[in-house]
Design a protein around this motif. Structure first.
Motif, PDB file in Angstrom:
ATOM      1  N   ALA A   6       0.849  -1.176   0.000  1.00  0.00           N
ATOM      2  CA  ALA A   6       0.000   0.000   0.000  1.00  0.00           C
ATOM      3  C   ALA A   6       0.885   1.226   0.000  1.00  0.00           C
ATOM      4  O   ALA A   6       2.070   1.165   0.319  1.00  0.00           O
ATOM      5  CB  ALA A   6      -0.914   0.016   1.209  1.00  0.00           C
ATOM      6  N   ILE A   7       0.301   2.354  -0.384  1.00  0.00           N
ATOM      7  CA  ILE A   7       1.044   3.614  -0.466  1.00  0.00           C
ATOM      8  C   ILE A   7       0.816   4.385   0.835  1.00  0.00           C
ATOM      9  O   ILE A   7      -0.317   4.714   1.197  1.00  0.00           O
ATOM     10  CB  ILE A   7       0.572   4.446  -1.658  1.00  0.00           C
ATOM     11  N   GLY A   8       1.933   4.679   1.502  1.00  0.00           N
ATOM     12  CA  GLY A   8       1.880   5.490   2.707  1.00  0.00           C
ATOM     13  C   GLY A   8       1.064   4.855   3.801  1.00  0.00           C
ATOM     14  O   GLY A   8       0.729   3.666   3.774  1.00  0.00           O
ATOM     15  N   LYS A   9       0.733   5.681   4.780  1.00  0.00           N
ATOM     16  CA  LYS A   9      -0.032   5.209   5.917  1.00  0.00           C
ATOM     17  C   LYS A   9      -1.431   5.826   5.980  1.00  0.00           C
ATOM     18  O   LYS A   9      -2.205   5.510   6.858  1.00  0.00           O
ATOM     19  CB  LYS A   9       0.744   5.537   7.207  1.00  0.00           C
ATOM     20  N   LYS A  10      -1.734   6.746   5.009  1.00  0.00           N
ATOM     21  CA  LYS A  10      -3.038   7.387   5.008  1.00  0.00           C
ATOM     22  C   LYS A  10      -4.017   6.589   4.140  1.00  0.00           C
ATOM     23  O   LYS A  10      -3.616   6.000   3.147  1.00  0.00           O
ATOM     24  CB  LYS A  10      -2.919   8.811   4.467  1.00  0.00           C
ATOM     25  N   ASN A  11      -5.268   6.631   4.582  1.00  0.00           N
ATOM     26  CA  ASN A  11      -6.292   6.015   3.714  1.00  0.00           C
ATOM     27  C   ASN A  11      -6.724   7.029   2.650  1.00  0.00           C
ATOM     28  O   ASN A  11      -6.208   8.158   2.609  1.00  0.00           O
ATOM     29  CB  ASN A  11      -7.486   5.518   4.530  1.00  0.00           C
TER      30      ASN A  11
END
Length: 391
Positions: A6-11
């Motif tokens: 997944a990209i980054g930690k933000k949804n």
């Protein structure tokens, strides 16, 4: 081994709010399966690199052009229309549905237009046919009814009298049809009434050849006397005298038999003497004496030459033609009496003033009764007065 990333930690929501999403054009953000991060994918109807923009990013799929990994999206016969994004399938004419291979597909239309056209054509053809059938049924019923009346009124017996086996013994009379007389009298129009009385109504009729006739329509008929009526009709047909109205024929196709006589245009002697004072001057003494002689000759003929005498003489039963020639007609309440009987009892019918006192009192009708009635008519001619005066 499953590789998840997944990209980054933000949804997606957090990335959109912070304007940090790296998804390209025509792509959608999808939250990662893990608790943090997001992924990018091309929107429906697009294909390509979801993280790039422009020609290298997500582009229209062009579903209407089958690719190696895609089959033609519409059912056979449907027309595919490419959209950006997506596509449409148009069903061919005469069918309905969305045309998608995995959708409602295409089905034949309910033929409403054809059904309406067929219904209108059927109704247009069926209505006249039903009318013709109804008309034919009505005519058939009328023919059956006429045939019933013809038999009921002695038509078969009359045909026997006039059969070839009789030779020249009987003079033939015409048997008119009910339709023929109805047409001749304009369906018995009241304007065609020549006269009426206790024995019925007389109508003027015009045949197709232009001949004018008088149609006598009795009010009723005596039941159970068919033989007497036919015998009398045959005898009437044999009467041949210049001062007696000729019987031309009869109609037996009606509930009450009709008698057809020759038409006399001058009206009755009664009308000439009493109804219009101005007309009395047209009858000279010579005419009056001649009329008296003609009536006497007609009565004498009926008493001596006819096998069944006919009784009851009165001025309203005497017709005048255009030359004031007298013709005895419409014998009223008279009956056909066998020659071997000198009198017959009848009901008390007749015109007051013309009936002899003995008949009026006893009901016994004889030839002398006619002589008495003729005497009354003679007095009318001589005096110009009515048989009964109401002061």
């Amino acid at each position: 081994m499953n590789l998840e990333w997944a990209i980054g930690k933000k949804n997606c929501d957090q990335a959109k709010k912070s304007n940090s999403s790296i998804c390209g054009e025509n792509s959608d953000c999808v939250d990662g399966k893990r608790s943090s991060g997001y992924l990018c994918r091309c929107a429906d109807g697009y294909i390509g690199n979801t993280y790039l923009n422009g020609p290298e990013g997500c582009q229209d799929l062009e579903e209407c052009k089958p690719l190696l990994f895609l089959s033609y999206p519409c059912v056979p016969g449907a027309i595919c229309e490419n959209r950006v994004p997506g596509y449409l399938c148009h069903c061919p004419a005469g069918t309905r549905g969305n045309g998608f291979r995995y959708g409602i597909a295409c089905h034949k239309n309910f033929p409403m237009r054809e059904i309406i056209i067929a219904t209108v054509l059927t109704a247009g053809l069926l209505t006249p046919c039903l009318y013709l059938i109804k008309l034919a049924q009505k005519k058939r019923d009328l023919r059956n009814l006429n045939a019933k009346y013809f038999r009921q009124n002695g038509g078969l017996l009359l045909q026997k009298y006039f059969s070839p086996s009789k030779g020249a013994t009987f003079k033939h009379i015409k048997i008119f049809s009910a339709c023929e007389l109805k047409k001749a009298t304009s369906n018995y129009d009241r304007n065609r009434i020549l006269g009426s009385g206790g024995q019925g109504t007389v109508f003027m009729g015009t045949q197709e050849d232009g001949l004018i006739i008088a149609v006598k329509k009795p009010e009723d008929v005596a039941q159970g006397q068919v033989d007497l009526f036919i015998n009398g009709l045959v005898i009437l047909s044999q009467i041949d005298h210049k001062n007696i109205v000729k019987l031309l024929g009869c109609c037996l196709e009606t509930q009450v038999p009709l008698l057809i006589y020759e038409f006399i245009s001058g009206g009755t002697l009664y009308q000439k003497l009493h109804d219009d004072p101005n007309l009395t001057t047209q009858l000279s003494w010579k005419d009056r004496l001649r009329i008296a002689l003609e009536i006497a000759d007609a009565v004498s003929y009926l008493h001596s030459c006819v096998s069944m005498p006919i009784f009851h003489v009165k001025s309203s039963n005497i017709l005048l033609d255009e030359n004031f020639t007298a013709k005895l007609a419409d014998f009223g309440v008279s009956r056909l009496i066998p020659i071997d009987k000198i009198w017959v009892s009848t009901t008390g019918k007749g015109t007051i003033g013309y009936l002899d006192l003995e008949y009026f009192k006893t009901g016994k009708l004889t030839e002398k009764s006619d002589v008495y009635s003729f005497g009354v008519v003679l007095l009318e001619l001589l005096s110009g007065r009515k048989p009964v005066q109401h002061e």
